[in-house]
Design a protein around this motif. Structure first.
Motif, PDB file in Angstrom:
ATOM      1  N   ALA A 180       0.832  -1.207   0.000  1.00  0.00           N
ATOM      2  CA  ALA A 180       0.000   0.000   0.000  1.00  0.00           C
ATOM      3  C   ALA A 180       0.865   1.254   0.000  1.00  0.00           C
ATOM      4  O   ALA A 180       0.557   2.232  -0.708  1.00  0.00           O
ATOM      5  CB  ALA A 180      -0.931  -0.005   1.207  1.00  0.00           C
ATOM      6  N   SER A 183       2.112   1.784  -3.461  1.00  0.00           N
ATOM      7  CA  SER A 183       1.052   2.309  -4.319  1.00  0.00           C
ATOM      8  C   SER A 183       0.895   3.809  -4.133  1.00  0.00           C
ATOM      9  O   SER A 183       0.791   4.579  -5.101  1.00  0.00           O
ATOM     10  CB  SER A 183      -0.261   1.583  -4.014  1.00  0.00           C
ATOM     11  OG  SER A 183      -1.284   2.049  -4.838  1.00  0.00           O
ATOM     12  N   VAL A 184       0.902   4.252  -2.882  1.00  0.00           N
ATOM     13  CA  VAL A 184       0.783   5.691  -2.591  1.00  0.00           C
ATOM     14  C   VAL A 184       2.004   6.443  -3.127  1.00  0.00           C
ATOM     15  O   VAL A 184       1.874   7.505  -3.740  1.00  0.00           O
ATOM     16  CB  VAL A 184       0.613   5.915  -1.067  1.00  0.00           C
ATOM     17  CG1 VAL A 184       0.761   7.382  -0.704  1.00  0.00           C
ATOM     18  CG2 VAL A 184      -0.733   5.375  -0.602  1.00  0.00           C
ATOM     19  N   ARG A 187       1.790   7.064  -6.794  1.00  0.00           N
ATOM     20  CA  ARG A 187       0.871   8.152  -7.122  1.00  0.00           C
ATOM     21  C   ARG A 187       1.517   9.518  -6.922  1.00  0.00           C
ATOM     22  O   ARG A 187       1.332  10.418  -7.719  1.00  0.00           O
ATOM     23  CB  ARG A 187      -0.414   8.048  -6.294  1.00  0.00           C
ATOM     24  CG  ARG A 187      -1.341   6.991  -6.836  1.00  0.00           C
ATOM     25  CD  ARG A 187      -2.730   7.058  -6.207  1.00  0.00           C
ATOM     26  NE  ARG A 187      -3.159   5.686  -6.025  1.00  0.00           N
ATOM     27  CZ  ARG A 187      -3.594   5.160  -4.918  1.00  0.00           C
ATOM     28  NH1 ARG A 187      -3.727   5.894  -3.851  1.00  0.00           N
ATOM     29  NH2 ARG A 187      -3.940   3.896  -4.870  1.00  0.00           N
ATOM     30  N   PHE A 188       2.281   9.651  -5.824  1.00  0.00           N
ATOM     31  CA  PHE A 188       2.953  10.914  -5.557  1.00  0.00           C
ATOM     32  C   PHE A 188       4.082  11.174  -6.537  1.00  0.00           C
ATOM     33  O   PHE A 188       4.386  12.323  -6.856  1.00  0.00           O
ATOM     34  CB  PHE A 188       3.477  10.967  -4.119  1.00  0.00           C
ATOM     35  CG  PHE A 188       2.425  11.351  -3.129  1.00  0.00           C
ATOM     36  CD1 PHE A 188       2.020  12.666  -2.993  1.00  0.00           C
ATOM     37  CD2 PHE A 188       1.836  10.385  -2.328  1.00  0.00           C
ATOM     38  CE1 PHE A 188       1.040  13.015  -2.066  1.00  0.00           C
ATOM     39  CE2 PHE A 188       0.857  10.719  -1.413  1.00  0.00           C
ATOM     40  CZ  PHE A 188       0.445  12.054  -1.283  1.00  0.00           C
TER      41      PHE A 188
END
Length: 190
Positions: A180, A183-184, A187-188
């Motif tokens: 997780a 994944s974050v 995105r950043f």
């Protein structure tokens, strides 16, 4: 052993009281490892994984239990791993213990994330990066590999290697928290 046996009884009662709670099974597995009852620990971790796939470090602890049950590692390796989670030990003590264990057998992969974090804690990021890379070269177990991928990726500047490491962590999904986080981070980074 008496306190651990008592704890096992309590975990057994808790598991009966709430058959959907993975925590008593997880802690039971840890107690069983402490007692050297590796086959029983394997069963307890399987029950944890069945109730809550990816619960905390269940997958890597299951791997440890399986390896100990098979006689692949000595109990001292498990002791070293437990010491890594001891808040009373200094980073330097943890580094010495992990390095000693990994010198004896570099295949005991659960120590690599802890060693890297402790090296980073004493402001040795290059040494930590080297440890993460060395761990990745050894780690086939999905939980530890996912953590190592993320640990290494967060040390790197944005770029192709960082993106590839994070993407592998997401796809592997061995340690759900690390996946997780990957994944974050992706995105950043976009």
């Amino acid at each position: 052993g008496g306190q651990l046996e008592e704890a096992l009884e309590t975990f057994g009662e808790a598991a009966k009281a709430d058959r959907f709670d993975p925590q008593p099974w997880y802690h039971g597995g840890l107690s069983l490892l402490d007692l050297g009852r590796y086959e029983d620990a394997v069963e307890s971790y399987h029950a944890t994984e069945q109730l809550a796939p990816g619960w905390f470090h269940c997958r890597s602890d299951l791997w440890v239990a399986e390896q100990l049950a098979a006689g692949r590692f000595k109990h001292e390796f498990f002791f070293a791993l437990r010491k890594m989670e001891d808040d009373r030990a200094t980073p330097e003590e943890k580094i010495r213990l992990a390095e000693s264990a990994l010198t004896a057998d570099p295949q005991f992969v659960p120590l690599y994330p802890f060693l890297g974090k402790n090296l980073d804690a004493i402001r040795s990021p290059r040494a930590a990066e080297t440890v993460y890379r060395k761990g990745l070269a050894q780690a086939e177990e999905r939980d530890v590999r996912t953590r190592l991928l993320v640990d290494l990726a967060v040390m790197l500047d944005q770029g192709d290697e960082r993106t590839a490491l994070l993407m592998e962590a997401v796809e592997l999904n061995g340690n759900l928290t690390a996946a997780a986080m990957a994944s974050v981070a992706l995105r950043f980074d976009s």
